[in-house]
Design a protein around this motif. Structure first.
Motif, PDB file in Angstrom:
ATOM      1  N   GLY A 169      21.286  30.359  38.684  1.00 26.76           N
ATOM      2  CA  GLY A 169      21.234  30.065  40.106  1.00 26.76           C
ATOM      3  C   GLY A 169      22.397  30.610  40.906  1.00 26.76           C
ATOM      4  O   GLY A 169      22.364  30.607  42.144  1.00 26.76           O
ATOM      5  N   ASP A 170      23.470  31.030  40.223  1.00 28.20           N
ATOM      6  CA  ASP A 170      24.550  31.724  40.928  1.00 28.20           C
ATOM      7  C   ASP A 170      24.035  33.082  41.416  1.00 28.20           C
ATOM      8  O   ASP A 170      22.926  33.500  41.068  1.00 28.20           O
ATOM      9  N   ILE A 171      24.846  33.773  42.193  1.00 31.98           N
ATOM     10  CA  ILE A 171      24.395  35.008  42.838  1.00 31.98           C
ATOM     11  C   ILE A 171      25.281  36.180  42.415  1.00 31.98           C
ATOM     12  O   ILE A 171      26.514  36.093  42.493  1.00 31.98           O
ATOM     13  N   LEU A 172      24.651  37.249  41.966  1.00 28.98           N
ATOM     14  CA  LEU A 172      25.358  38.485  41.663  1.00 28.98           C
ATOM     15  C   LEU A 172      25.390  39.335  42.928  1.00 28.98           C
ATOM     16  O   LEU A 172      24.341  39.667  43.487  1.00 28.98           O
ATOM     17  N   LEU A 173      26.579  39.684  43.372  1.00 31.28           N
ATOM     18  CA  LEU A 173      26.766  40.489  44.573  1.00 31.28           C
ATOM     19  C   LEU A 173      27.262  41.871  44.204  1.00 31.28           C
ATOM     20  O   LEU A 173      27.956  42.053  43.203  1.00 31.28           O
ATOM     21  N   SER A 174      26.922  42.843  45.034  1.00 30.54           N
ATOM     22  CA  SER A 174      27.438  44.194  44.897  1.00 30.54           C
ATOM     23  C   SER A 174      28.001  44.625  46.246  1.00 30.54           C
ATOM     24  O   SER A 174      27.301  44.556  47.257  1.00 30.54           O
ATOM     25  N   GLY A 175      29.266  45.019  46.244  1.00 29.46           N
ATOM     26  CA  GLY A 175      29.883  45.429  47.491  1.00 29.46           C
ATOM     27  C   GLY A 175      31.283  45.958  47.263  1.00 29.46           C
ATOM     28  O   GLY A 175      31.886  45.727  46.208  1.00 29.46           O
ATOM     29  N   ALA A 176      31.794  46.664  48.242  1.00 30.69           N
ATOM     30  CA  ALA A 176      33.118  47.270  48.130  1.00 30.69           C
ATOM     31  C   ALA A 176      34.193  46.354  48.704  1.00 30.69           C
ATOM     32  O   ALA A 176      33.934  45.539  49.596  1.00 30.69           O
ATOM     33  N   THR A 227      31.879  50.552  44.990  1.00 36.40           N
ATOM     34  CA  THR A 227      31.066  49.344  44.936  1.00 36.40           C
ATOM     35  C   THR A 227      31.310  48.584  43.635  1.00 36.40           C
ATOM     36  O   THR A 227      31.186  49.145  42.549  1.00 36.40           O
ATOM     37  N   GLU A 228      31.631  47.308  43.748  1.00 33.87           N
ATOM     38  CA  GLU A 228      31.923  46.477  42.587  1.00 33.87           C
ATOM     39  C   GLU A 228      30.935  45.314  42.486  1.00 33.87           C
ATOM     40  O   GLU A 228      30.268  44.960  43.461  1.00 33.87           O
ATOM     41  N   LEU A 229      30.865  44.701  41.300  1.00 30.53           N
ATOM     42  CA  LEU A 229      30.016  43.546  41.064  1.00 30.53           C
ATOM     43  C   LEU A 229      30.847  42.268  41.119  1.00 30.53           C
ATOM     44  O   LEU A 229      31.965  42.209  40.607  1.00 30.53           O
ATOM     45  N   TRP A 230      30.254  41.243  41.735  1.00 26.91           N
ATOM     46  CA  TRP A 230      30.921  39.960  41.935  1.00 26.91           C
ATOM     47  C   TRP A 230      29.941  38.827  41.615  1.00 26.91           C
ATOM     48  O   TRP A 230      28.715  39.011  41.719  1.00 26.91           O
ATOM     49  N   VAL A 231      30.442  37.654  41.286  1.00 27.93           N
ATOM     50  CA  VAL A 231      29.612  36.471  41.095  1.00 27.93           C
ATOM     51  C   VAL A 231      30.005  35.415  42.120  1.00 27.93           C
ATOM     52  O   VAL A 231      31.175  35.031  42.225  1.00 27.93           O
ATOM     53  N   LEU A 232      29.015  34.976  42.897  1.00 32.57           N
ATOM     54  CA  LEU A 232      29.198  33.918  43.886  1.00 32.57           C
ATOM     55  C   LEU A 232      28.528  32.653  43.358  1.00 32.57           C
ATOM     56  O   LEU A 232      27.325  32.652  43.091  1.00 32.57           O
ATOM     57  N   LYS A 233      29.290  31.583  43.215  1.00 31.70           N
ATOM     58  CA  LYS A 233      28.721  30.335  42.711  1.00 31.70           C
ATOM     59  C   LYS A 233      27.790  29.717  43.749  1.00 31.70           C
ATOM     60  O   LYS A 233      28.031  29.779  44.949  1.00 31.70           O
ATOM     61  N   VAL A 291      33.852  35.967  42.610  1.00 29.30           N
ATOM     62  CA  VAL A 291      34.814  36.449  41.625  1.00 29.30           C
ATOM     63  C   VAL A 291      34.394  37.841  41.178  1.00 29.30           C
ATOM     64  O   VAL A 291      33.239  38.062  40.793  1.00 29.30           O
ATOM     65  N   ALA A 292      35.310  38.785  41.224  1.00 29.35           N
ATOM     66  CA  ALA A 292      35.025  40.157  40.800  1.00 29.35           C
ATOM     67  C   ALA A 292      34.880  40.221  39.289  1.00 29.35           C
ATOM     68  O   ALA A 292      35.650  39.602  38.548  1.00 29.35           O
ATOM     69  N   LEU A 293      33.890  40.987  38.816  1.00 22.53           N
ATOM     70  CA  LEU A 293      33.671  41.139  37.379  1.00 22.53           C
ATOM     71  C   LEU A 293      34.452  42.313  36.798  1.00 22.53           C
ATOM     72  O   LEU A 293      34.472  42.503  35.587  1.00 22.53           O
ATOM     73  N   GLY A 294      35.058  43.118  37.647  1.00 24.24           N
ATOM     74  CA  GLY A 294      35.914  44.186  37.167  1.00 24.24           C
ATOM     75  C   GLY A 294      35.205  45.476  36.809  1.00 24.24           C
ATOM     76  O   GLY A 294      35.782  46.318  36.115  1.00 24.24           O
ATOM     77  N   VAL A 295      33.953  45.644  37.273  1.00 27.80           N
ATOM     78  CA  VAL A 295      33.236  46.893  37.006  1.00 27.80           C
ATOM     79  C   VAL A 295      32.605  47.403  38.305  1.00 27.80           C
ATOM     80  O   VAL A 295      32.300  46.625  39.211  1.00 27.80           O
ATOM     81  N   HIS A 296      32.429  48.714  38.365  1.00 31.21           N
ATOM     82  CA  HIS A 296      31.756  49.341  39.500  1.00 31.21           C
ATOM     83  C   HIS A 296      30.289  49.565  39.163  1.00 31.21           C
ATOM     84  O   HIS A 296      29.899  49.614  37.995  1.00 31.21           O
ATOM     85  N   CYS A 297      29.480  49.725  40.212  1.00 32.56           N
ATOM     86  CA  CYS A 297      28.033  49.821  40.002  1.00 32.56           C
ATOM     87  C   CYS A 297      27.428  50.818  40.977  1.00 32.56           C
ATOM     88  O   CYS A 297      27.763  50.823  42.175  1.00 32.56           O
ATOM     89  N   LYS A 298      26.546  51.647  40.472  1.00 34.22           N
ATOM     90  CA  LYS A 298      25.812  52.588  41.311  1.00 34.22           C
ATOM     91  C   LYS A 298      24.483  51.958  41.729  1.00 34.22           C
ATOM     92  O   LYS A 298      23.648  51.624  40.892  1.00 34.22           O
ATOM     93  N   LYS A 310      35.182  29.950  35.372  1.00 33.84           N
ATOM     94  CA  LYS A 310      35.330  31.203  36.098  1.00 33.84           C
ATOM     95  C   LYS A 310      34.456  32.272  35.450  1.00 33.84           C
ATOM     96  O   LYS A 310      34.569  32.525  34.247  1.00 33.84           O
ATOM     97  N   PRO A 311      33.554  32.909  36.220  1.00 33.49           N
ATOM     98  CA  PRO A 311      32.674  33.931  35.638  1.00 33.49           C
ATOM     99  C   PRO A 311      33.461  35.134  35.136  1.00 33.49           C
ATOM    100  O   PRO A 311      34.424  35.574  35.771  1.00 33.49           O
ATOM    101  N   LYS A 312      33.021  35.643  34.006  1.00 33.56           N
ATOM    102  CA  LYS A 312      33.683  36.788  33.381  1.00 33.56           C
ATOM    103  C   LYS A 312      32.653  37.632  32.668  1.00 33.56           C
ATOM    104  O   LYS A 312      31.712  37.101  32.067  1.00 33.56           O
TER     105      LYS A 312
END
Length: 346
Positions: free
Chosen positions: A94-101, A118-124, A132-139, A170-172
């Motif tokens: 139910g959390d949300i995966l976001l993609s943004g710079a 553009t990076e991936l993030w998790v929004l609770k 929280v940034a996951l530390g990876v970029h995404c196309k 904390k998402p990782k």
């Protein structure tokens, strides 16, 4: 070279729009099985219970959620400052995966959609804190499992897979690794650009993606990759048409795609301006069935369809034909059961 390419796209879009015959908007005469639920927004994603739709306000915008039954719209990213997002997808919990710079420059906006930024993030889901940034970029768009905390994403010519874990709440991202590069794809997709789309909801050992290339990059093939067997399958067999993978049905037998098959006389850059939504059988026959007819008036198109977890409804967006890829001007919902009754069994 990139600037010349963008100028060429703009030139074709403007010339296409000026030459298109004027006609009624498809919104003026919607069939009774299609309902418009928002008058702005793009890139819909269904909640797991089918009651809500997550969507992006605009490219580099805020994220919202609309309650389908009531039309109530809730902002999901107003509680923190950010530079805008290009994707938002529900995770299995139910959390949300976001993609943004992290940074946005209005004078050079498209850099914020580039994979290098553009990076991936998790929004609770409680919306009590920033993502929280996951530390990876995404196309472009990541693929998200509807049952597990697994995700897949493309970067450069490589597709990766990983698992989201929560350490001290904390998402990782853990156990992430490359799956394959486009250089090992079968012909004609070898060396093409890649974007992930879905895990097979029946057998999550298969990842669906699409590869696009050819002349001007306007040929696309819907493909699957068996993670265990390391085997590729070309499902669309598009033969110089543009078939982009989108939402998948819960039985894993059919996928929604964006395609220009109804306008095969349009070649080169104009192909990207003539999209409508089709169903593609995932049986390797390449059989398709057209679902929407927004592009019957060449000034409009329908795109970015997704299927509810029960397979009953399709959410999608409408746009003007010349709009940039992914731009939407409102979210609509199709009752697929009612559509079946109207047009007969598919």
């Amino acid at each position: 070279m990139k600037q010349l390419y963008l100028i060429f796209i703009l030139f074709v879009a403007l010339s296409y729009n000026s030459s298109a015959q004027e006609g009624p908007s498809p919104l003026d005469d919607l069939p009774d099985y299609i309902t418009q639920v928002t008058h702005f927004g793009q890139r819909a994603d269904w909640s797991h219970d089918g009651e809500r739709i997550l969507f992006i306000e605009k490219t580099f915008g805020d994220v919202f959620e609309v309650e389908v039954a009531t039309g109530k719209i809730t902002p999901m990213t107003h509680h923190f400052f950010h530079e805008g997002f290009v994707r938002a997808l529900y995770l299995a919990n139910g959390d949300i995966l976001l993609s943004g710079a992290k940074n946005f420059n209005s004078e050079d906006p498209w850099k914020s959609r580039d994979a290098r930024n553009t990076e991936l993030w998790v929004l609770k889901k409680d919306l009590k804190s920033p993502p929280v940034a996951l530390g990876v970029h995404c196309k472009e768009g990541p693929a998200v499992s509807r049952k597990k905390m697994n995700i897949a994403w493309a970067l450069g010519s490589t597709i990766y897979i990983g698992e989201i874990d929560y350490e001290n709440e904390k998402p990782k991202l853990k156990n992430w690794k490359p799956l394959f590069t486009s250089g090992i794809l079968p012909s004609p997709a070898k060396g093409w650009d890649l974007e992930t789309q879905n895990f097979n909801p029946v057998n999550e050992k298969e990842l669906f993606f699409y590869a696009f290339g050819g002349q001007f990059g306007f040929q696309a093939e819907v493909m699957g990759y068996n993670i265990e067997e390391k085997k590729f399958t070309n499902y669309s067999k598009s033969k110089e048409t543009y078939d982009e993978a989108e939402g998948i049905f819960p039985d894993g037998l059919t996928m929604l795609i964006e395609s220009n098959r109804h306008r095969l006389n349009y070649k080169g850059m104009k192909e990207f301006l003539t999209l409508d939504i089709y169903m593609l059988k995932l049986d390797e026959t390449g059989d398709v069935e057209r679902v929407t007819y927004f592009n019957d008036n060449p000034e409009y198109k329908a795109s970015n369809p997704v299927v509810s977890d029960d397979g009953r409804y399709m959410a999608f967006q409408h746009a003007h034909a010349e709009d940039p890829a992914g731009k939407g001007r409102g979210i609509l919902v199709m009752d697929l059961k009612a559509w079946e009754k109207k047009k007969g069994k598919r």
